[in-house]
Design a protein around this motif. Structure first.
Motif, mmCIF file in Angstrom:
data_model
loop_
_atom_site.group_PDB
_atom_site.id
_atom_site.type_symbol
_atom_site.label_atom_id
_atom_site.label_comp_id
_atom_site.label_asym_id
_atom_site.label_seq_id
_atom_site.Cartn_x
_atom_site.Cartn_y
_atom_site.Cartn_z
ATOM 1 N N PHE A 229 0.782 -1.111 -0.097
ATOM 2 C CA PHE A 229 0.222 -0.081 0.090
ATOM 3 C C PHE A 229 0.946 1.392 -0.053
ATOM 4 N N GLU B 205 -4.925 9.612 0.860
ATOM 5 C CA GLU B 205 -4.204 8.798 1.844
ATOM 6 C C GLU B 205 -3.093 9.686 2.408
ATOM 7 N N PHE C 151 -8.755 1.082 1.764
ATOM 8 C CA PHE C 151 -7.934 0.531 2.822
ATOM 9 C C PHE C 151 -8.429 -0.349 3.911
#
Length: 447
Positions: free
Chosen positions: A222, A240, A354
């Motif tokens: 990620f 993010e 996520f």
């Protein structure tokens, strides 16, 4: 299994800087059965939100350990909670996850109950030749022993011998406030939910949220995706945080009474948090301290079954133990009632990116839980060493951060996030040992 000794399973020697946990805590089926009996059935458990049962006759079905529960708003407007088990033969009465019904009829023999749990119909009651003694029994659904709520979160207990909910939650109420005071009209679940099982013990997810140490390794893929997005590739509109800046921000953890615990981290890019867009309004309502804490990343545990997290978006996640190595997780996204559509969309996109099972983080976590569960079956070692990172900096009582927020934790630790403290795993395991010992010794859970 040998006679229960918490010092064997949770080797807790603070004066010597030792905290170890035996792998059987996660893998022994006999211990698991005792957990159901002496933990889940003898303390407060989170059930649902009041907004989920806003109208008369609204109901949801949930669990306390392995006991099926119905939480319902009766026609009287009051909240009721009772066992989801027909008094006739024990069949579940409500089979849907949620709905609205003035009455519930058991499909097995047709016994009926209203939305308060009272029996309102026994099929063939007059023609059934029941003996006179039958009329002496209460035929309504069995109410749970204790029911209460805080800031719209409903909790229940199968045992009457629990402290008042306000006392039980203690300073964890601050973390609930940070979730539930974000909207001027209150908070609600965004419609829809995520429910899935993983192969692993229920305490794996409980601890995972208190374990910042795993983030850089378990979720490395990620971090690489985020780096590519910031370079203009892929979903460049995602919000993010820059994971490369984690080591530059302060991170800490608190231990509270009754097994509750929390980790927190300052955010170097507050403008990338969804709440930042309404922060001025929030600050005017809740004050500077709570507003600043709403920007921080937070992950708290209400022992034994609730995670109160806002590391991406505010969520409530419940753990339901099914067996020693199978756990059900349910995640719901919280949002202010009546918020702007674009803000709600941003929350959902971040959750999906996520936390969702199809996102970048959850598949990593649940796969590793299974790997751990495999390792717990090993012979040749007994104690796990995953509880000591950062503890040399821990101090008894509140630190400056806690005092500024008006908190009185049992233990505090803070430092640059590279420290990645594991302190947050201690309080739940200490409470696990305390409740298990009380049950084995035949004592009340709270004396």
């Amino acid at each position: 299994m040998a006679p229960f000794d918490p010092a064997h399973f949770v080797d807790d020697r603070p004066a010597e800087g030792v905290f170890r946990v035996h792998r059987d805590v996660y893998a022994d089926p006999e211990l698991f059965e005792l957990e159901i009996k002496y933990i889940f059935e003898r303390t407060w458990n989170f059930l649902t939100l009041e907004t989920e049962i806003a109208r008369p006759h609204d109901y949801i079905t949930t669990w306390i350990g392995r006991t099926p529960i119905v939480v319902s708003r009766g026609g009287d407007g009051k909240i009721h909670a009772f066992l989801n088990a027909c008094r006739h033969k024990g069949a579940t009465v409500c089979r849907a996850e949620k709905g609205n019904a003035a009455s519930h009829v058991c499909l097995y023999h047709g016994w009926a109950y209203d939305s308060t749990g009272a029996n309102v119909g026994i099929r063939q009651r007059r023609a059934g030749d029941y003996p006179p003694s039958f009329d002496k029994d209460d035929h309504g659904l069995v109410r749970i022993a204790r029911l209460d709520s805080y800031k719209g979160l409903i909790f229940g207990s199968l045992s009457p011998d629990v402290p008042p909910l306000h006392e039980h939650l203690g300073d964890l109420k601050f973390y609930i406030d940070l979730h539930m005071e974000q909207g001027p009209r209150g908070m609600e679940f965004i419609p829809g939910r995520v429910a899935y099982t993983y192969r692993g013990n229920w305490k794996m997810q409980l601890e995972n949220g208190q374990d910042p140490y795993h983030v850089d390794t378990a979720h490395g893929s990620f971090a690489a995706v985020v780096a590519r997005r910031r370079a203009g590739q892929g979903n460049v509109s995602a919000l993010e945080l820059d994971r490369s800046k984690r080591g530059q921000s302060l991170l800490g953890a608190f231990e509270f009474a009754h097994g509750h615990t929390a980790t927190w981290q300052d955010v170097p890019e507050p403008e990338r948090r969804v709440i930042f867009r309404s922060l001025d309004d929030v600050r005017a309502r809740v004050g500077d301290i709570k507003a600043e804490w709403m920007i921080k990343q937070r992950n708290a545990v209400c022992f034994p079954n609730l995670q109160i997290a806002d590391h991406i978006v505010p969520i409530l996640r419940t753990f339901r133990p099914i067996s020693v190595d199978v756990t059900e997780l349910r995640s719901n996204v919280l949002a202010p009632i009546g918020e702007a559509p674009e803000l709600r969309a941003a929350r959902l996109r971040q959750f999906e990116d996520f936390v969702n099972p199809g996102g970048y983080a959850t598949p990593d976590d649940v796969t590793l839980f299974g790997d751990c569960q495999t390792g717990f079956g090993s012979t040749g070692f007994d104690y796990l060493q995953g509880y000591s990172h950062g503890l040399a900096e821990a101090k008894r009582g509140p630190d400056e951060t806690a005092r500024a927020a008006g908190l009185e934790p049992l233990t505090s630790v803070a430092g640059l996030s590279a420290q990645n403290t594991e302190l947050g795993t201690h309080a739940p395991l200490r409470e696990w040992a305390r409740l298990m010992r009380a049950g084995i010794e035949g004592r009340k859970a709270y004396e």
